[in-house]
Design a protein around this motif. Structure first.
Motif, PDB file in Angstrom:
ATOM      1  N   PHE A  89       0.838  -1.192   0.000  1.00 52.21           N
ATOM      2  CA  PHE A  89       0.000   0.000   0.000  1.00 52.21           C
ATOM      3  C   PHE A  89       0.878   1.248   0.000  1.00 52.21           C
ATOM      4  N   ASP A  90       0.637   2.142  -0.966  1.00 47.15           N
ATOM      5  CA  ASP A  90       1.400   3.380  -1.058  1.00 47.15           C
ATOM      6  C   ASP A  90       0.706   4.522  -0.325  1.00 47.15           C
ATOM      7  N   GLY A  91      -0.607   4.398  -0.094  1.00 47.31           N
ATOM      8  CA  GLY A  91      -1.335   5.438   0.607  1.00 47.31           C
ATOM      9  C   GLY A  91      -2.592   5.847  -0.135  1.00 47.31           C
ATOM     10  N   ALA A  92      -3.188   6.941   0.331  1.00 43.28           N
ATOM     11  CA  ALA A  92      -4.441   7.426  -0.249  1.00 43.28           C
ATOM     12  C   ALA A  92      -4.503   8.937  -0.126  1.00 43.28           C
ATOM     13  N   ARG A  93      -5.148   9.547  -1.102  1.00 42.92           N
ATOM     14  CA  ARG A  93      -5.353  10.991  -1.073  1.00 42.92           C
ATOM     15  C   ARG A  93      -6.848  11.275  -1.092  1.00 42.92           C
ATOM     16  N   THR A  94      -7.298  12.152  -0.213  1.00 45.74           N
ATOM     17  CA  THR A  94      -8.673  12.636  -0.210  1.00 45.74           C
ATOM     18  C   THR A  94      -8.641  14.131  -0.515  1.00 45.74           C
ATOM     19  N   PHE A  95      -9.451  14.566  -1.486  1.00 43.50           N
ATOM     20  CA  PHE A  95      -9.406  15.962  -1.908  1.00 43.50           C
ATOM     21  C   PHE A  95     -10.748  16.362  -2.501  1.00 43.50           C
ATOM     22  N   PRO A  96     -11.026  17.665  -2.585  1.00 48.92           N
ATOM     23  CA  PRO A  96     -12.291  18.113  -3.175  1.00 48.92           C
ATOM     24  C   PRO A  96     -12.415  17.658  -4.625  1.00 48.92           C
ATOM     25  N   ILE A  97     -13.618  17.310  -5.014  1.00 54.49           N
ATOM     26  CA  ILE A  97     -13.845  16.833  -6.382  1.00 54.49           C
ATOM     27  C   ILE A  97     -13.566  17.970  -7.372  1.00 54.49           C
ATOM     28  N   LYS A 150       3.126  14.467   4.198  1.00 54.33           N
ATOM     29  CA  LYS A 150       3.181  14.051   5.605  1.00 54.33           C
ATOM     30  C   LYS A 150       2.681  12.616   5.795  1.00 54.33           C
ATOM     31  N   GLY A 151       3.083  11.766   4.839  1.00 50.40           N
ATOM     32  CA  GLY A 151       2.806  10.346   4.956  1.00 50.40           C
ATOM     33  C   GLY A 151       1.498   9.883   4.371  1.00 50.40           C
ATOM     34  N   ALA A 152       0.747  10.780   3.707  1.00 46.52           N
ATOM     35  CA  ALA A 152      -0.515  10.348   3.100  1.00 46.52           C
ATOM     36  C   ALA A 152      -0.259   9.367   1.969  1.00 46.52           C
ATOM     37  N   VAL A 153       0.752   9.642   1.144  1.00 47.06           N
ATOM     38  CA  VAL A 153       1.133   8.754   0.045  1.00 47.06           C
ATOM     39  C   VAL A 153       2.649   8.610   0.059  1.00 47.06           C
ATOM     40  N   GLY A 154       3.154   7.774  -0.831  1.00 47.56           N
ATOM     41  CA  GLY A 154       4.583   7.540  -0.893  1.00 47.56           C
ATOM     42  C   GLY A 154       5.071   6.538   0.134  1.00 47.56           C
ATOM     43  N   ASN A 155       4.167   5.666   0.560  1.00 45.59           N
ATOM     44  CA  ASN A 155       4.493   4.691   1.604  1.00 45.59           C
ATOM     45  C   ASN A 155       4.933   3.333   1.074  1.00 45.59           C
ATOM     46  N   ALA A 156       5.033   3.168  -0.241  1.00 46.06           N
ATOM     47  CA  ALA A 156       5.348   1.844  -0.788  1.00 46.06           C
ATOM     48  C   ALA A 156       6.657   1.295  -0.237  1.00 46.06           C
ATOM     49  N   ARG A 157       7.663   2.139  -0.116  1.00 46.28           N
ATOM     50  CA  ARG A 157       8.957   1.671   0.390  1.00 46.28           C
ATOM     51  C   ARG A 157       8.837   1.219   1.845  1.00 46.28           C
ATOM     52  N   HIS A 158       8.035   1.920   2.637  1.00 45.26           N
ATOM     53  CA  HIS A 158       7.825   1.511   4.026  1.00 45.26           C
ATOM     54  C   HIS A 158       7.099   0.169   4.081  1.00 45.26           C
ATOM     55  N   SER A 159       6.118   0.000   3.192  1.00 45.82           N
ATOM     56  CA  SER A 159       5.391  -1.270   3.138  1.00 45.82           C
ATOM     57  C   SER A 159       6.311  -2.394   2.687  1.00 45.82           C
ATOM     58  N   MET A 160       7.200  -2.115   1.733  1.00 47.85           N
ATOM     59  CA  MET A 160       8.171  -3.116   1.311  1.00 47.85           C
ATOM     60  C   MET A 160       9.081  -3.513   2.468  1.00 47.85           C
ATOM     61  N   ALA A 161       9.521  -2.535   3.252  1.00 49.66           N
ATOM     62  CA  ALA A 161      10.386  -2.832   4.395  1.00 49.66           C
ATOM     63  C   ALA A 161       9.659  -3.721   5.394  1.00 49.66           C
ATOM     64  N   ALA A 162       8.371  -3.452   5.596  1.00 48.04           N
ATOM     65  CA  ALA A 162       7.585  -4.273   6.514  1.00 48.04           C
ATOM     66  C   ALA A 162       7.470  -5.704   6.018  1.00 48.04           C
ATOM     67  N   ALA A 163       7.508  -5.879   4.691  1.00 51.41           N
ATOM     68  CA  ALA A 163       7.446  -7.216   4.092  1.00 51.41           C
ATOM     69  C   ALA A 163       8.823  -7.847   3.959  1.00 51.41           C
ATOM     70  N   GLY A 164       9.855  -7.156   4.409  1.00 48.93           N
ATOM     71  CA  GLY A 164      11.209  -7.695   4.343  1.00 48.93           C
ATOM     72  C   GLY A 164      11.838  -7.607   2.967  1.00 48.93           C
ATOM     73  N   ILE A 165      11.407  -6.650   2.152  1.00 54.45           N
ATOM     74  CA  ILE A 165      11.914  -6.513   0.781  1.00 54.45           C
ATOM     75  C   ILE A 165      12.817  -5.293   0.691  1.00 54.45           C
ATOM     76  N   ASP A 166      14.091  -5.516   0.417  1.00 54.21           N
ATOM     77  CA  ASP A 166      15.059  -4.447   0.218  1.00 54.21           C
ATOM     78  C   ASP A 166      14.996  -4.018  -1.243  1.00 54.21           C
ATOM     79  N   PRO A 167      14.842  -2.720  -1.536  1.00 54.44           N
ATOM     80  CA  PRO A 167      14.798  -2.295  -2.944  1.00 54.44           C
ATOM     81  C   PRO A 167      16.031  -2.708  -3.732  1.00 54.44           C
ATOM     82  N   LYS A 168      17.159  -2.915  -3.049  1.00 54.27           N
ATOM     83  CA  LYS A 168      18.359  -3.376  -3.749  1.00 54.27           C
ATOM     84  C   LYS A 168      18.217  -4.811  -4.236  1.00 54.27           C
TER      85      LYS A 168
END
Length: 328
Positions: A59-67, A125-143
């Protein structure tokens, strides 16, 4: 002419390894998941086995914004607001989620799309861009990632290719991109062929892709072990989906064939402002979902609510998504 069918989906190397089946996916909790549930809200990881392949949704995150005005270009803003309110979103607002994918198969670790990136993580502030954190939680090093497959060049799919400082996020990976997509977005003269929301994408593509070595691929070919590229144009000129096949099972990773399934799947004729060629995008949507529903092929959607996999059923003049649930 778009030719999309069970037979030509499986042309190329993947056909020898697997055939489409109606057998359901068997899901299992990932190591990083919380006890008693398939999804841990703390890790953003959802993993399961499919044949010999392990599929890990991050999960990379979610954005909520006015239509925005003209978000659904062939529907009034008022009717658009009603459609999202029917999905229990805050009045006058919408939420979009982002879910890249990691596949472990054939001795390779493969990323499909990369999320909004660590730069966006800091900016939002962490709403999106979390894919790397989720990968770390799954034990996956981007290298450790061997291949990165890109579905198309919109920023929420490619910005994760770089770290916040501009260095490569996957330094040891072969970065594979659709040849049609690369040709379109790297030629600024094509801006005249882009609709309004897409005209500004050229500068972002240049910033993200500069300095990265990429390998272009054509649709209809096996691009990684057991993974075949499928042309699904319209959202962008070279938008590409992927069929993952292992043993006698398969799943389609549909990228942005549609956005929120509760809004657009029942109404496949509604046109999203980010679809560069709305008529082609609609034709692609209908062909993909006609095939998926007929073949009972599960699909994974980048913007589907997490976890982002399910089955398509025909419903009235459109379709509906039946999301999968964990089976221990």
């Amino acid at each position: 002419m778009l030719e999309l069918s069970r037979r030509n989906l499986m042309t190329g190397g993947a056909a020898a390894a697997a055939a489409v089946t109606t057998a359901p996916l068997i899901l299992a909790a990932a190591n990083a998941q919380a006890a008693g549930g398939a999804v841990s809200p703390l890790t953003g990881v959802y993993a399961y086995k499919m044949g010999d392949a392990e599929i890990i949704q991050v999960f990379d995150g979610a954005r909520t914004f006015p239509i925005p005005d003209n978000f659904i270009v062939n529907l009034s803003k008022e009717e658009t607001a009603k459609a999202y309110a029917a999905q229990y979103m805050p009045a006058g607002q919408l939420t979009i989620t982002f879910s890249p994918l990691i596949v472990k198969v054939g001795g390779k670790t493969i990323a499909i799309d990369t999320g909004n990136g660590l730069g966006a993580n800091a900016a939002t502030k962490g709403a999106v861009g979390n894919a790397r954190h989720s990968m770390a939680a799954a034990g996956i090093d981007p290298k450790s990632v061997d291949i990165v497959l890109i579905s198309h060049f919109h920023s929420d799919h490619i910005n994760g290719l770089k770290n916040a400082d501009g260095s490569p996020a996957y330094p040891n990976a072969q970065i594979m991109v659709p040849s049609v997509e690369q040709a379109f977005w790297t030629d600024e003269s094509n801006a005249s062929k882009a609709n309004g929301p897409n005209k500004g994408n050229f500068a972002g593509v240049k910033k993200t892709m500069d300095g990265l070595k990429t390998t272009p691929f054509d649709a209809g070919k096996e691009v990684a072990p057991g993974i075949t590229a499928v042309a699904t144009p319209g959202h962008t000129p070279g938008h590409t989906s992927f069929v993952i096949a292992s043993g006698n099972k398969s799943v389609m990773v549909q990228g942005d064939v549609t956005n929120h399934p509760g809004v657009f799947m029942p109404n496949p004729g509604w046109h999203l402002m980010f679809d560069n060629d709305a008529q082609t995008a609609e034709a692609t949507r209908r062909k993909v979902y006609d095939m998926a529903s007929a073949d009972k092929m599960p699909i994974i959607g980048y913007h589907f609510p997490f976890p982002s996999a399910g089955f398509v059923e025909k419903s009235g003049t459109g379709y509906r998504l039946v999301q999968v649930h964990a089976l221990s």
